[in-house]
Motif scaffolding. Structure first.
Motif, mmCIF file in Angstrom:
data_model
loop_
_atom_site.group_PDB
_atom_site.id
_atom_site.type_symbol
_atom_site.label_atom_id
_atom_site.label_comp_id
_atom_site.label_asym_id
_atom_site.label_seq_id
_atom_site.Cartn_x
_atom_site.Cartn_y
_atom_site.Cartn_z
ATOM 1 N N ALA A 67 0.813 -1.219 0.000
ATOM 2 C CA ALA A 67 0.000 0.000 0.000
ATOM 3 C C ALA A 67 0.845 1.266 0.000
ATOM 4 O O ALA A 67 0.346 2.335 -0.352
ATOM 5 N N ALA A 68 2.108 1.170 0.370
ATOM 6 C CA ALA A 68 2.972 2.353 0.369
ATOM 7 C C ALA A 68 3.131 2.912 -1.044
ATOM 8 O O ALA A 68 3.428 4.091 -1.213
ATOM 9 N N GLU A 69 2.891 2.076 -2.059
ATOM 10 C CA GLU A 69 3.030 2.512 -3.443
ATOM 11 C C GLU A 69 1.832 3.310 -3.940
ATOM 12 O O GLU A 69 1.944 4.047 -4.916
ATOM 13 N N HIS A 70 0.677 3.178 -3.304
ATOM 14 C CA HIS A 70 -0.509 3.888 -3.783
ATOM 15 C C HIS A 70 -1.290 4.568 -2.670
ATOM 16 O O HIS A 70 -2.210 5.324 -2.937
ATOM 17 N N GLY A 71 -0.934 4.307 -1.434
ATOM 18 C CA GLY A 71 -1.595 4.915 -0.279
ATOM 19 C C GLY A 71 -0.545 5.505 0.640
ATOM 20 O O GLY A 71 0.373 6.182 0.178
ATOM 21 N N ALA A 72 -0.669 5.219 1.918
ATOM 22 C CA ALA A 72 0.290 5.716 2.907
ATOM 23 C C ALA A 72 0.428 4.695 4.025
ATOM 24 O O ALA A 72 -0.524 3.986 4.353
ATOM 25 N N VAL A 73 1.608 4.631 4.591
ATOM 26 C CA VAL A 73 1.860 3.766 5.739
ATOM 27 C C VAL A 73 2.451 4.638 6.846
ATOM 28 O O VAL A 73 3.512 5.227 6.681
ATOM 29 N N GLU A 74 1.724 4.728 7.939
ATOM 30 C CA GLU A 74 2.167 5.504 9.096
ATOM 31 C C GLU A 74 2.877 4.557 10.057
ATOM 32 O O GLU A 74 2.371 3.468 10.338
ATOM 33 N N VAL A 75 4.031 4.966 10.564
ATOM 34 C CA VAL A 75 4.812 4.128 11.477
ATOM 35 C C VAL A 75 4.901 4.840 12.822
ATOM 36 O O VAL A 75 5.309 6.001 12.890
ATOM 37 N N ARG A 76 4.537 4.114 13.874
ATOM 38 C CA ARG A 76 4.609 4.678 15.229
ATOM 39 C C ARG A 76 5.234 3.678 16.185
ATOM 40 O O ARG A 76 4.919 2.486 16.133
ATOM 41 N N PRO A 77 6.073 4.172 17.094
ATOM 42 C CA PRO A 77 6.572 3.280 18.146
ATOM 43 C C PRO A 77 5.421 2.903 19.080
ATOM 44 O O PRO A 77 4.512 3.702 19.301
ATOM 45 N N VAL A 78 5.467 1.692 19.589
ATOM 46 C CA VAL A 78 4.479 1.230 20.561
ATOM 47 C C VAL A 78 5.130 1.333 21.929
ATOM 48 O O VAL A 78 6.172 0.715 22.174
ATOM 49 N N TYR A 79 4.525 2.122 22.785
ATOM 50 C CA TYR A 79 5.073 2.293 24.124
ATOM 51 C C TYR A 79 4.448 1.271 25.051
ATOM 52 O O TYR A 79 3.230 1.187 25.163
ATOM 53 N N VAL A 80 5.291 0.506 25.702
ATOM 54 C CA VAL A 80 4.846 -0.555 26.600
ATOM 55 C C VAL A 80 5.212 -0.141 28.018
ATOM 56 O O VAL A 80 6.360 0.237 28.297
ATOM 57 N N ASP A 81 4.249 -0.231 28.922
ATOM 58 C CA ASP A 81 4.488 0.073 30.330
ATOM 59 C C ASP A 81 5.355 -1.029 30.910
ATOM 60 O O ASP A 81 4.935 -2.194 30.953
#
Length: 121
Positions: A101-115
């Protein structure tokens, strides 16, 4: 560190694909999943149903409001995710760039914060 990759694409564009084109895209996703598993970075992932099947819940005071449909009308909707375990954001971005999908849409990347208090040893 865990990184969530949120996959956004145009649902109308997806629906307009032929069956062969859709099968080809699914094959690309399966190949990426297999590569990520073999590299030891795959921590999870799934495709989501279309926004027409979504239900949104809001709580305002003592009232729970339930609405059919997505939170907001947008052209590119959240269609799925991968959860990668990578040593750095740069490594996670490299994996995200391989998501079709990065080729025709968007990919958002976020770190996952774990307690740390919730991590069981």
């Amino acid at each position: 560190m865990l990184y969530m990759t949120l996959i956004y694409s145009d649902q109308e564009q997806w629906a307009a694909l032929s069956d062969d084109e859709r099968h080809g895209m699914y094959a690309q996703y399966r190949a990426l999943s297999q590569d990520a598993q073999e590299a030891g970075v795959m921590a999870g992932g799934n495709e989501l149903g279309p926004t027409r099947d979504a239900t949104t819940v809001r709580v305002r005071g003592d009232e729970t409001l339930v609405t059919d449909g997505p939170y907001a009308e947008v052209k590119e909707a959240l269609g799925g995710y991968f959860l990668f375990e990578c040593d750095s954001m740069d490594a996670a971005l490299d994996w995200a760039a391989r998501i079709p999908a990065a080729e025709h849409g968007a990919v958002e990347v976020r770190p996952v914060y774990v307690d740390p208090a919730e991590v069981q040893l």
